[in-house]
Design a protein around this motif. Structure first.
Motif, short mmCIF file in Angstrom:
data_model
loop_
_atom_site.label_atom_id
_atom_site.label_comp_id
_atom_site.label_asym_id
_atom_site.label_seq_id
_atom_site.Cartn_x
_atom_site.Cartn_y
_atom_site.Cartn_z
N GLY A 290 -7.48 -9.30 29.02
CA GLY A 290 -6.36 -10.30 29.79
C GLY A 290 -5.63 -9.12 30.51
N LEU A 291 -6.24 -8.30 31.24
CA LEU A 291 -5.66 -7.12 32.06
C LEU A 291 -6.46 -7.17 33.45
CD1 LEU A 291 -4.70 -4.18 29.54
CD2 LEU A 291 -3.23 -6.14 30.38
N THR A 292 -5.97 -6.98 34.65
CA THR A 292 -6.63 -6.73 35.66
C THR A 292 -7.11 -5.28 36.04
OG1 THR A 292 -4.51 -6.13 36.89
CG2 THR A 292 -5.08 -8.37 37.05
N THR A 293 -7.86 -5.15 36.69
CA THR A 293 -8.41 -3.73 36.87
C THR A 293 -7.38 -2.77 37.23
OG1 THR A 293 -10.90 -4.92 37.60
CG2 THR A 293 -10.08 -2.32 37.99
N THR A 294 -6.45 -3.26 38.16
CA THR A 294 -5.29 -2.45 38.54
C THR A 294 -4.62 -1.86 37.47
OG1 THR A 294 -5.49 -3.43 40.83
CG2 THR A 294 -3.70 -1.96 40.21
N VAL A 295 -4.12 -2.72 36.85
CA VAL A 295 -3.36 -2.66 35.74
C VAL A 295 -4.06 -1.76 34.55
CG1 VAL A 295 -2.17 -3.83 33.58
CG2 VAL A 295 -1.91 -4.75 35.96
N THR A 296 -5.17 -1.95 34.09
CA THR A 296 -6.01 -1.11 33.55
C THR A 296 -6.16 0.24 33.78
OG1 THR A 296 -7.37 -3.02 32.65
CG2 THR A 296 -8.33 -0.79 32.21
N LEU A 297 -6.31 0.52 34.87
CA LEU A 297 -6.44 1.75 35.43
C LEU A 297 -5.01 2.56 35.52
CD1 LEU A 297 -8.08 4.14 36.87
CD2 LEU A 297 -7.39 2.91 39.20
N LEU A 298 -3.93 1.72 35.84
CA LEU A 298 -2.64 2.41 35.76
C LEU A 298 -2.29 2.71 34.40
CD1 LEU A 298 -0.65 0.17 38.56
CD2 LEU A 298 -1.36 2.51 38.61
N SER A 299 -2.49 1.89 33.31
CA SER A 299 -2.37 2.14 31.92
C SER A 299 -3.01 3.32 31.57
CB SER A 299 -2.73 0.74 31.28
OG SER A 299 -4.07 0.57 31.16
N LEU A 300 -4.23 3.46 31.69
CA LEU A 300 -4.83 4.85 31.45
C LEU A 300 -4.12 6.07 32.26
CD1 LEU A 300 -7.29 6.38 30.54
CD2 LEU A 300 -8.25 5.94 32.78
N ILE A 301 -3.65 5.93 33.21
CA ILE A 301 -3.05 7.04 33.85
C ILE A 301 -1.69 7.18 33.21
CG2 ILE A 301 -1.76 7.85 35.85
CD1 ILE A 301 -3.81 6.49 37.58
N VAL A 302 -0.80 6.32 32.86
CA VAL A 302 0.63 6.50 32.28
C VAL A 302 0.31 6.84 30.87
CG1 VAL A 302 2.38 5.25 31.53
CG2 VAL A 302 1.64 4.65 33.77
N TRP A 303 -0.33 6.27 30.06
CA TRP A 303 -0.48 6.46 28.87
C TRP A 303 -1.38 7.87 28.46
CZ3 TRP A 303 3.01 4.23 26.30
CH2 TRP A 303 3.20 2.96 26.64
N ALA A 304 -2.08 8.31 29.10
CA ALA A 304 -2.78 9.72 29.20
C ALA A 304 -1.72 10.69 29.50
CB ALA A 304 -3.92 9.81 30.02
N THR A 305 -0.87 10.42 30.45
CA THR A 305 0.28 11.17 30.71
C THR A 305 1.28 11.49 29.68
OG1 THR A 305 -0.23 10.61 33.19
CG2 THR A 305 1.92 11.85 32.55
N VAL A 306 1.42 10.55 29.17
CA VAL A 306 2.39 10.45 27.91
C VAL A 306 2.07 10.91 26.67
CG1 VAL A 306 4.21 8.89 26.54
CG2 VAL A 306 3.67 8.40 29.09
N LEU B 275 -1.84 -3.73 25.79
CA LEU B 275 -1.76 -5.13 25.11
C LEU B 275 -0.11 -5.26 24.38
CD1 LEU B 275 -5.35 -5.58 24.23
CD2 LEU B 275 -4.05 -6.52 26.13
N LEU B 276 -0.02 -4.15 23.57
CA LEU B 276 1.38 -4.24 22.83
C LEU B 276 2.45 -4.35 23.69
CD1 LEU B 276 2.73 -4.31 20.25
CD2 LEU B 276 2.71 -1.83 20.44
N THR B 277 2.66 -3.75 25.00
CA THR B 277 3.75 -3.65 25.78
C THR B 277 3.87 -5.13 26.33
OG1 THR B 277 3.48 -1.32 26.28
CG2 THR B 277 4.85 -2.65 27.80
N ARG B 278 2.67 -5.51 26.83
CA ARG B 278 2.72 -7.14 27.22
C ARG B 278 3.00 -7.90 26.28
NH1 ARG B 278 -2.55 -10.68 29.31
NH2 ARG B 278 -1.49 -12.42 29.55
N VAL C 249 -0.05 -9.36 35.64
CA VAL C 249 -0.65 -8.78 34.72
C VAL C 249 -2.17 -8.98 34.38
CG1 VAL C 249 -0.77 -7.30 32.37
CG2 VAL C 249 1.52 -7.50 34.02
N SER C 250 -2.47 -10.02 34.23
CA SER C 250 -3.75 -10.86 33.61
C SER C 250 -4.64 -11.12 34.61
CB SER C 250 -3.74 -11.79 32.64
OG SER C 250 -2.78 -12.90 33.25
N GLY C 251 -3.97 -11.54 35.98
CA GLY C 251 -4.71 -12.30 37.06
C GLY C 251 -4.90 -13.66 36.85
N GLU C 252 -4.32 -14.28 35.67
CA GLU C 252 -4.77 -15.88 35.35
C GLU C 252 -3.58 -16.64 35.72
OE1 GLU C 252 -5.41 -15.80 31.25
OE2 GLU C 252 -7.04 -14.58 31.18
N ILE C 253 -3.62 -17.42 36.51
CA ILE C 253 -2.59 -18.47 36.91
C ILE C 253 -2.21 -19.37 35.93
CG2 ILE C 253 -2.11 -20.25 38.45
CD1 ILE C 253 -3.83 -19.14 40.55
#
Length: 353
Positions: free
Chosen positions: A288-304, A318-321, A338-342
Motif C-alpha cells: 500500500g505504498l507508491t514507488t516514490t514513497v517506498t524510495l523516500l522511506s528507504l533513504i530516510v530510514w537508512a539515514t536514521v 507502514l507503522l508510521t502510516r 501515500v498509497s496511490g489508491e483513490i
C-alpha cells in the motif's frame, strides 16, 4: 465562511519541523530504536502462531514460548550464517590482490591508448581491491553488529511475547471506542506479515537461482552471494544492485569481462522474471505504498537507523502510516497520496424523516 485560524502553509512548515526533530531524536537513540522495531516486526510476524495456539486452548506458557522460540531460532540462524559468510569473505579477499593489480594496469593502459584524461588514469591507479571486495563484508558486518546486541533484542522479544495476549485483549476491547485506530493497527500487522512472507519466499527463490547461476559460471563462494541476495531482497528498489555488485566484481577478477557480463545478465534476468513479473502478482497491494514513497522511506530510514533501517524501511513506513494516517478518518486523502489508491466516496447521510 469562517476563515481558517492557522494558515495551511504554517501547518505544513510546523509538521515538517516536527518530523525533522523526531527523526533526529530517533537517530540519536538508534541503537535502541533499531532493535525495538526489529523485535516488534518479528513479534507481529509470528502472531498467527500465537492466535492459533490460543484458539486451540493451549496453556498460556505455551502460547508465549512457541512463537518466542521460533523467532529465536530465526535470529540465531541469521547471525550464524552472516558470521560464517563474513569469515569466508575475509579469507578470500587477500587472494585476489594480484588479479586486481593486473586489472588496474590493463585499465590504465587502455585509458592511455584512447587518450583519456590523466585524472581518470590516476583515479584508476588509486583503486584499492580491499575497499571494493570488502563491500559485502562491510554490509554483513554491520548487520552482525546490529544483531550482536542479541541481549537487548531477546529481552524486548520476551517482553513483547508476554504482553502480546494482553495487548490483543486490550485492542479487542478498544475496537468499539477507537475503531479507526484498532483497524489501522490490524491493517499494519496484516500488511507486514504478508510483505515478509512474500518477500521471504521469492527471496529464497531468487537466491537459489542466483547460487545455481554463479556455480555454473564458476564464481567463488556462490552460497555466500546467495545469502547476500536473500538479505538485500528486503531492501526496496536498490537491494538487487547491492546484492549484484560483489559477485560481479569477483567474476571480473576470476573470469574477466565476459564472466562479469554473464553474471550481470543472469542476475538481471532472474530479478526481472521473479521480482518484476511474478512477485507483484502475489504481493499485490499488500504494502500500500507508491514507488516514490517506498524510495523516500528507504533513504530516510537508512539515514536514521543505518543498515537495519534499510532492511526495515517498509515496516517502519507502514507503522508510521498506521499511526499518523490510517488511524485518522479525516486523513483519507493523505493516505491516497501515500498509497496511490483513490478512497471511496463517503455515502451522504440520509435526512431524518
Amino acid at each position: 465562511m469562517k476563515e481558517r485560524a492557522v494558515p495551511r502553509a504554517l501547518i505544513v512548515l510546523l509538521t515538517g519541523a516536527a518530523a525533522i526533530v523526531i527523526l533526529a531524536g530517533i537517530q540519536a537513540v538508534s541503537s535502541i530504536v533499531g532493535p525495538l522495531v526489529l523485535a516488534l516486526v518479528l513479534t507481529v510476524a509470528v502472531d498467527p502462531i500465537r492466535d492459533r495456539l490460543a484458539r486451540r486452548g493451549a496453556p498460556h506458557w505455551l502460547v508465549v514460548a512457541v512463537p518466542f522460540t521460533v523467532v529465536m531460532v530465526v535470529l540465531f540462524a541469521m547471525v550464524g550464517v552472516l558470521t560464517v559468510a563474513v569469515a569466508q569473505l575475509a579469507a578470500l579477499v587477500p587472494d585476489y590482490g594480484p588479479q586486481f593489480a593486473r586489472l588496474t594496469q590493463d585499465m590504465q593502459r587502455l585509458a592511455a591508448e584512447f587518450g583519456v584524461a590523466p585524472e581518470l588514469s590516476k583515479a584508476i591507479q588509486s583503486l584499492d581491491p580491499g575497499k571494493i571486495l570488502t563491500f559485502a563484508q562491510a554490509l554483513l558486518t554491520s548487520l552482525i553488529g546490529v544483531l550482536s546486541g542479541l541481549l537487548l533484542i531477546v529481552i524486548l522479544l520476551l517482553a513483547m511475547s508476554l504482553d502480546a495476549p494482553i495487548v490483543s485483549r486490550v485492542l479487542d476491547a478498544a475496537a468499539a471506542e477507537r475503531p479507526a485506530f484498532v483497524a489501522a493497527l490490524g491493517t499494519f500487522a496484516h500488511r507486514v506479515r504478508r510483505y515478509l512472507l512474500v518477500s521471504t519466499i521469492f527471496g529464497i527463490i531468487c537466491s537459489v537461482l542466483d547460487v545455481a547461476a554463479l556455480y555454473v559460471l564458476g564464481v567463488p563462494l556462490p552460497l555466500l552471494w546467495g545469502v547476500l541476495a536473500l538479505i538485500t531482497n528486503y531492501i526496496p528498489n536498490i537491494g538487487f544492485v547491492i546484492g549484484l555488485v560483489p559477485p560481479a566484481l569477483l567474476a571480473l577478477l576470476t573470469g574477466g569481462v565476459r564472466s562479469m557480463i554473464l553474471v550481470i545478465v543472469a542476475y538481471m534476468v532472474i530479478n526481472l522474471v521473479v521480482q518484476s513479473f511474478i512477485q507483484p502478482k502475489f504481493l499485490g497491494d499488500a504494502v500500500g505504498l507508491t514507488t516514490t514513497v517506498t524510495l523516500l522511506s528507504l533513504i530516510v530510514w537508512a539515514t536514521v537507523l543505518g543498515p537495519l533501517g534499510a532492511l526495515l524501511a517498509i515496516p517502519l513506513t507502514l507503522l508510521t502510516r498506521a499511526l499518523l494516517i490510517d488511524s485518522d478518518p479525516a486523513a483519507r486523502w493523505s493516505g491516497a497520496l501515500v498509497s496511490g489508491e483513490i478512497p471511496k466516496a463517503r455515502e451522504p447521510s440520509s435526512p431524518e424523516g
